[in-house]
Design a protein around this motif. Structure first.
Motif, PDB file in Angstrom:
ATOM      1  N   ARG A 145      19.787  28.392   6.488  1.00 47.07           N
ATOM      2  CA  ARG A 145      19.973  29.635   7.253  1.00 47.07           C
ATOM      3  C   ARG A 145      20.657  30.703   6.404  1.00 47.07           C
ATOM      4  O   ARG A 145      20.538  31.902   6.684  1.00 47.07           O
ATOM      5  N   ARG A 146      21.393  30.279   5.387  1.00 53.50           N
ATOM      6  CA  ARG A 146      22.210  31.195   4.588  1.00 53.50           C
ATOM      7  C   ARG A 146      21.557  31.557   3.260  1.00 53.50           C
ATOM      8  O   ARG A 146      22.205  32.088   2.366  1.00 53.50           O
ATOM      9  N   ILE A 147      20.258  31.261   3.148  1.00 55.47           N
ATOM     10  CA  ILE A 147      19.516  31.591   1.931  1.00 55.47           C
ATOM     11  C   ILE A 147      18.260  32.362   2.329  1.00 55.47           C
ATOM     12  O   ILE A 147      17.426  31.870   3.090  1.00 55.47           O
ATOM     13  N   ARG A 148      18.128  33.587   1.828  1.00 50.59           N
ATOM     14  CA  ARG A 148      16.969  34.405   2.191  1.00 50.59           C
ATOM     15  C   ARG A 148      15.692  33.828   1.581  1.00 50.59           C
ATOM     16  O   ARG A 148      15.658  33.413   0.426  1.00 50.59           O
ATOM     17  N   GLN A 149      14.637  33.887   2.369  1.00 57.01           N
ATOM     18  CA  GLN A 149      13.339  33.402   1.907  1.00 57.01           C
ATOM     19  C   GLN A 149      12.834  34.216   0.720  1.00 57.01           C
ATOM     20  O   GLN A 149      12.280  33.666  -0.228  1.00 57.01           O
ATOM     21  N   LEU A 150      13.030  35.518   0.742  1.00 50.15           N
ATOM     22  CA  LEU A 150      12.477  36.387  -0.301  1.00 50.15           C
ATOM     23  C   LEU A 150      13.531  36.909  -1.274  1.00 50.15           C
ATOM     24  O   LEU A 150      13.301  37.924  -1.940  1.00 50.15           O
ATOM     25  N   GLY A 151      14.665  36.248  -1.365  1.00 49.76           N
ATOM     26  CA  GLY A 151      15.658  36.646  -2.358  1.00 49.76           C
ATOM     27  C   GLY A 151      16.124  38.073  -2.176  1.00 49.76           C
ATOM     28  O   GLY A 151      16.750  38.419  -1.166  1.00 49.76           O
ATOM     29  N   VAL A 152      15.799  38.931  -3.155  1.00 48.63           N
ATOM     30  CA  VAL A 152      16.279  40.318  -3.127  1.00 48.63           C
ATOM     31  C   VAL A 152      15.244  41.303  -2.597  1.00 48.63           C
ATOM     32  O   VAL A 152      15.437  42.514  -2.688  1.00 48.63           O
ATOM     33  N   ALA A 153      14.144  40.792  -2.020  1.00 47.14           N
ATOM     34  CA  ALA A 153      13.089  41.698  -1.541  1.00 47.14           C
ATOM     35  C   ALA A 153      13.578  42.622  -0.437  1.00 47.14           C
ATOM     36  O   ALA A 153      12.977  43.667  -0.182  1.00 47.14           O
ATOM     37  N   ASN A 154      14.685  42.265   0.237  1.00 54.63           N
ATOM     38  CA  ASN A 154      15.210  43.138   1.293  1.00 54.63           C
ATOM     39  C   ASN A 154      15.730  44.457   0.734  1.00 54.63           C
ATOM     40  O   ASN A 154      15.945  45.408   1.486  1.00 54.63           O
ATOM     41  N   TYR A 155      15.944  44.551  -0.567  1.00 57.00           N
ATOM     42  CA  TYR A 155      16.324  45.818  -1.178  1.00 57.00           C
ATOM     43  C   TYR A 155      15.147  46.804  -1.189  1.00 57.00           C
ATOM     44  O   TYR A 155      15.337  48.005  -1.358  1.00 57.00           O
ATOM     45  N   VAL A 156      13.942  46.282  -1.024  1.00 55.77           N
ATOM     46  CA  VAL A 156      12.749  47.124  -0.975  1.00 55.77           C
ATOM     47  C   VAL A 156      12.197  47.181   0.440  1.00 55.77           C
ATOM     48  O   VAL A 156      11.921  48.251   0.976  1.00 55.77           O
ATOM     49  N   PHE A 157      12.036  46.006   1.051  1.00 59.59           N
ATOM     50  CA  PHE A 157      11.533  45.900   2.421  1.00 59.59           C
ATOM     51  C   PHE A 157      12.712  45.481   3.297  1.00 59.59           C
ATOM     52  O   PHE A 157      13.069  44.309   3.352  1.00 59.59           O
ATOM     53  N   HIS A 158      13.318  46.449   3.968  1.00 60.90           N
ATOM     54  CA  HIS A 158      14.616  46.197   4.594  1.00 60.90           C
ATOM     55  C   HIS A 158      14.562  45.144   5.699  1.00 60.90           C
ATOM     56  O   HIS A 158      15.586  44.591   6.091  1.00 60.90           O
ATOM     57  N   GLY A 159      13.373  44.851   6.224  1.00 62.95           N
ATOM     58  CA  GLY A 159      13.269  43.835   7.262  1.00 62.95           C
ATOM     59  C   GLY A 159      13.224  42.415   6.734  1.00 62.95           C
ATOM     60  O   GLY A 159      13.266  41.460   7.511  1.00 62.95           O
ATOM     61  N   ALA A 160      13.151  42.261   5.426  1.00 62.40           N
ATOM     62  CA  ALA A 160      12.963  40.935   4.829  1.00 62.40           C
ATOM     63  C   ALA A 160      14.277  40.161   4.772  1.00 62.40           C
ATOM     64  O   ALA A 160      14.757  39.766   3.711  1.00 62.40           O
ATOM     65  N   GLU A 161      14.855  39.943   5.924  1.00 62.31           N
ATOM     66  CA  GLU A 161      16.125  39.236   6.035  1.00 62.31           C
ATOM     67  C   GLU A 161      15.934  37.783   6.476  1.00 62.31           C
ATOM     68  O   GLU A 161      16.904  37.077   6.728  1.00 62.31           O
ATOM     69  N   HIS A 162      14.679  37.342   6.595  1.00 56.88           N
ATOM     70  CA  HIS A 162      14.428  35.992   7.098  1.00 56.88           C
ATOM     71  C   HIS A 162      14.834  34.945   6.060  1.00 56.88           C
ATOM     72  O   HIS A 162      14.892  35.205   4.866  1.00 56.88           O
ATOM     73  N   SER A 163      15.106  33.750   6.575  1.00 51.97           N
ATOM     74  CA  SER A 163      15.717  32.714   5.741  1.00 51.97           C
ATOM     75  C   SER A 163      14.757  31.584   5.401  1.00 51.97           C
ATOM     76  O   SER A 163      13.659  31.461   5.970  1.00 51.97           O
ATOM     77  N   ARG A 164      15.197  30.740   4.473  1.00 53.50           N
ATOM     78  CA  ARG A 164      14.464  29.509   4.158  1.00 53.50           C
ATOM     79  C   ARG A 164      14.378  28.606   5.383  1.00 53.50           C
ATOM     80  O   ARG A 164      13.427  27.835   5.520  1.00 53.50           O
ATOM     81  N   PHE A 165      15.344  28.683   6.258  1.00 54.66           N
ATOM     82  CA  PHE A 165      15.331  27.894   7.489  1.00 54.66           C
ATOM     83  C   PHE A 165      14.121  28.268   8.341  1.00 54.66           C
ATOM     84  O   PHE A 165      13.366  27.399   8.789  1.00 54.66           O
ATOM     85  N   THR A 166      13.938  29.571   8.587  1.00 50.50           N
ATOM     86  CA  THR A 166      12.836  30.007   9.452  1.00 50.50           C
ATOM     87  C   THR A 166      11.491  29.616   8.855  1.00 50.50           C
ATOM     88  O   THR A 166      10.573  29.219   9.581  1.00 50.50           O
ATOM     89  N   HIS A 167      11.365  29.734   7.538  1.00 50.23           N
ATOM     90  CA  HIS A 167      10.112  29.347   6.884  1.00 50.23           C
ATOM     91  C   HIS A 167       9.887  27.844   6.997  1.00 50.23           C
ATOM     92  O   HIS A 167       8.768  27.398   7.287  1.00 50.23           O
ATOM     93  N   SER A 168      10.916  27.058   6.786  1.00 48.30           N
ATOM     94  CA  SER A 168      10.760  25.603   6.788  1.00 48.30           C
ATOM     95  C   SER A 168      10.332  25.071   8.149  1.00 48.30           C
ATOM     96  O   SER A 168       9.463  24.199   8.237  1.00 48.30           O
ATOM     97  N   VAL A 169      10.927  25.594   9.224  1.00 50.98           N
ATOM     98  CA  VAL A 169      10.486  25.144  10.544  1.00 50.98           C
ATOM     99  C   VAL A 169       9.078  25.651  10.845  1.00 50.98           C
ATOM    100  O   VAL A 169       8.322  25.001  11.582  1.00 50.98           O
ATOM    101  N   GLY A 170       8.696  26.784  10.244  1.00 46.67           N
ATOM    102  CA  GLY A 170       7.328  27.280  10.396  1.00 46.67           C
ATOM    103  C   GLY A 170       6.316  26.377   9.714  1.00 46.67           C
ATOM    104  O   GLY A 170       5.222  26.119  10.247  1.00 46.67           O
ATOM    105  N   VAL A 171       6.655  25.889   8.539  1.00 47.48           N
ATOM    106  CA  VAL A 171       5.763  24.958   7.824  1.00 47.48           C
ATOM    107  C   VAL A 171       5.634  23.664   8.616  1.00 47.48           C
ATOM    108  O   VAL A 171       4.536  23.089   8.725  1.00 47.48           O
ATOM    109  N   TYR A 172       6.742  23.205   9.179  1.00 42.14           N
ATOM    110  CA  TYR A 172       6.698  22.032  10.051  1.00 42.14           C
ATOM    111  C   TYR A 172       5.721  22.264  11.199  1.00 42.14           C
ATOM    112  O   TYR A 172       4.894  21.398  11.528  1.00 42.14           O
ATOM    113  N   GLU A 173       5.792  23.433  11.844  1.00 47.27           N
ATOM    114  CA  GLU A 173       4.963  23.696  13.023  1.00 47.27           C
ATOM    115  C   GLU A 173       3.482  23.723  12.671  1.00 47.27           C
ATOM    116  O   GLU A 173       2.646  23.172  13.414  1.00 47.27           O
TER     117      GLU A 173
END
Length: 451
Positions: free
Chosen positions: A44-72
């Protein structure tokens, strides 16, 4: 008992609300227990896209959200396979639902080893997120391992082997790692959504419907070729427009140099310039444990960077300020014909008062949209195979002109990064007129040119 836990289902399935999949369904007790481990919660405390939020301000999603998505997505594939292609007898190449739990656990845990600002951190401190994933799964000291061992003593090794691509069932491996897998499908849709772009959208429902298991892995019904084409093009566009964005790469360069400077100061006995950064000391030494690794996340590093803004070391202080307060370097494209000019540009940057080791960089980002088809080579494990009505398989690029057009063609560019001041400061132009004028004479729009 061990066997009871392996088959233990929740009394009522739990759901996670998700912007991509609407609901993520948790049905097995082991999956819920894995999600609740400290190693998985760290994501939850690690961004999925690293520093991409400096360009795309909405890119605050985490490795957690991606991992449960891959599970689904993997859960949906298992459901479709069991419903439409259940194995009737051993060796028939259809889906054996006994593989479900190992597939779901591998999907959920495939990124559990990612570290703080993972790719940049890996480069400086020589860590490897795939190796760390395996270690977390197999280490007797992790909560993840304790949960998996409750399934069976050898279950952690089985899950790790899926991620390492050595698991004997190719269907399970290709669900998690192939040219069109649950991992890639989730991150394209998720990253597209959170960056506010439409490049990564494709028809996930259709692709899942046309997936078919066979003895050597997973194929796709010929009728779904256009949906698969759309996925390939979406992936190509996301790399060009989002993942390879020059400003994101610029921020990554600054982050890399910031960590590099901190490591240099530590190695040269200047720890007073770093302040209380003891959690990084094992990485400066190159001798860290799994426990050391798991203590770091994006927030921990950002806290250190905030302290470093007041460091007595001017380079460390300035780079920390540039990173935290979004002051990216500028960049220009470099070609084979202009690469020889880079030493000249570095010298001009140094003459202007910047340490070229920390204020210049070359960075290349290249991607292969789809592995080329070569009949003379052994079949790639990850090639996308289409199944025809007669049951014969044909590789995607052999029947799709669109995919054939981009197969095997590397896309991307190489860039030279330098301080913004070299390009746009009127005050410095007055102070260092000849240096700045000469530097800018090599630049034309976004490209390095010969004079």
């Amino acid at each position: 008992m061990i066997s009871d836990y392996k088959h233990q289902m929740l009394p009522m399935e739990k759901v996670l609300r998700d912007p991509i999949h609407n609901y993520i369904y948790i049905q097995h007790q082991v999956i819920l227990d894995l999600i609740n481990t400290r190693e998985f919660q760290r994501l939850r405390r690690i961004r999925q896209l690293g520093v991409a939020n400096y360009v795309f301000h909405g890119a605050e999603h985490s490795r957690f959200t991606h991992s449960v998505g891959v599970y689904e997505i993997t859960r949906k594939i298992c459901d479709l396979f069991q419903r439409n292609y259940p194995s009737k007898e051993k060796g028939d190449g259809l889906w054996n639902d006994d593989e479900r739990l190992v597939a779901l656990c591998a999907a959920l845990l495939h990124d559990v080893g990612h570290g703080a600002y993972s790719h940049t951190f890996e480069h400086i401190f020589h860590t490897n997120h795939e190796k760390m994933t395996t270690e977390i799964i197999t280490s007797s000291h992790s909560e993840v391992n304790a949960v998996l061992r409750k399934v069976a003593p050898d279950f952690p090794e089985k899950v790790a082997s899926v991620i390492e691509k050595s698991y004997p069932n190719p269907q399970v491996v290709q669900m998690i790692s192939s040219q069109i897998d649950a991992d890639r499908m989730d991150y394209l849709l998720r990253d597209s959504y959170f960056t506010g772009t439409n490049y990564g959208t494709f028809d996930l429902t259709r692709i899942l419907r046309v997936m078919k298991p066979y003895s050597d892995g997973i194929s796709f019904d010929m009728s779904g070729m256009h949906a698969v084409e759309d996925y390939i093009v979406s992936r190509f566009q996301m790399y060009q427009q989002v993942y390879f964005h020059p400003v994101s790469r610029s921020i990554e360069v600054i982050l890399s140099h910031l960590l590099k400077r901190a490591k240099y100061l530590y190695k040269n006995g200047k720890t007073n310039c770093l302040g209380p950064t003891n959690l990084l000391f094992p990485f400066f030494e190159g001798d860290f444990s799994l426990s050391d690794y798991l203590k770091l996340d994006d927030g921990v590093l950002n806290s250190y960077f905030s302290l470093w803004q007041d460091s007595d070391d001017k380079i460390l202080s300035d780079l920390a300020d540039r990173f935290l307060n979004r002051k990216p370097f500028k960049s220009v494209r470099v070609s084979e014909d202009t690469r020889y000019l880079l030493p000249t540009l570095r010298k001009l940057v140094a003459d202007a008062g910047f340490d070229s080791e920390y204020y210049t960089a070359t960075n290349d980002s290249f991607d292969l949209p789809y592995d080329t088809y070569s009949p003379s080579q052994n079949k790639h494990r990850t090639q996308i195979e289409l199944m025809q009505k007669d049951g014969l398989l044909v590789e995607l690029s052999q029947v799709s002109n669109l995919v054939a057009a981009i197969s095997g063609k590397v896309s991307g560019d190489e860039r030279f990064f330098f301080p913004k001041e070299m390009k746009s400061s009127e005050q410095q132009l007055e102070l260092f007129g000849p240096i700045y004028s000469e530097f800018q004479s090599y630049l034309k729009n976004d490209t390095l040119i010969k004079k």
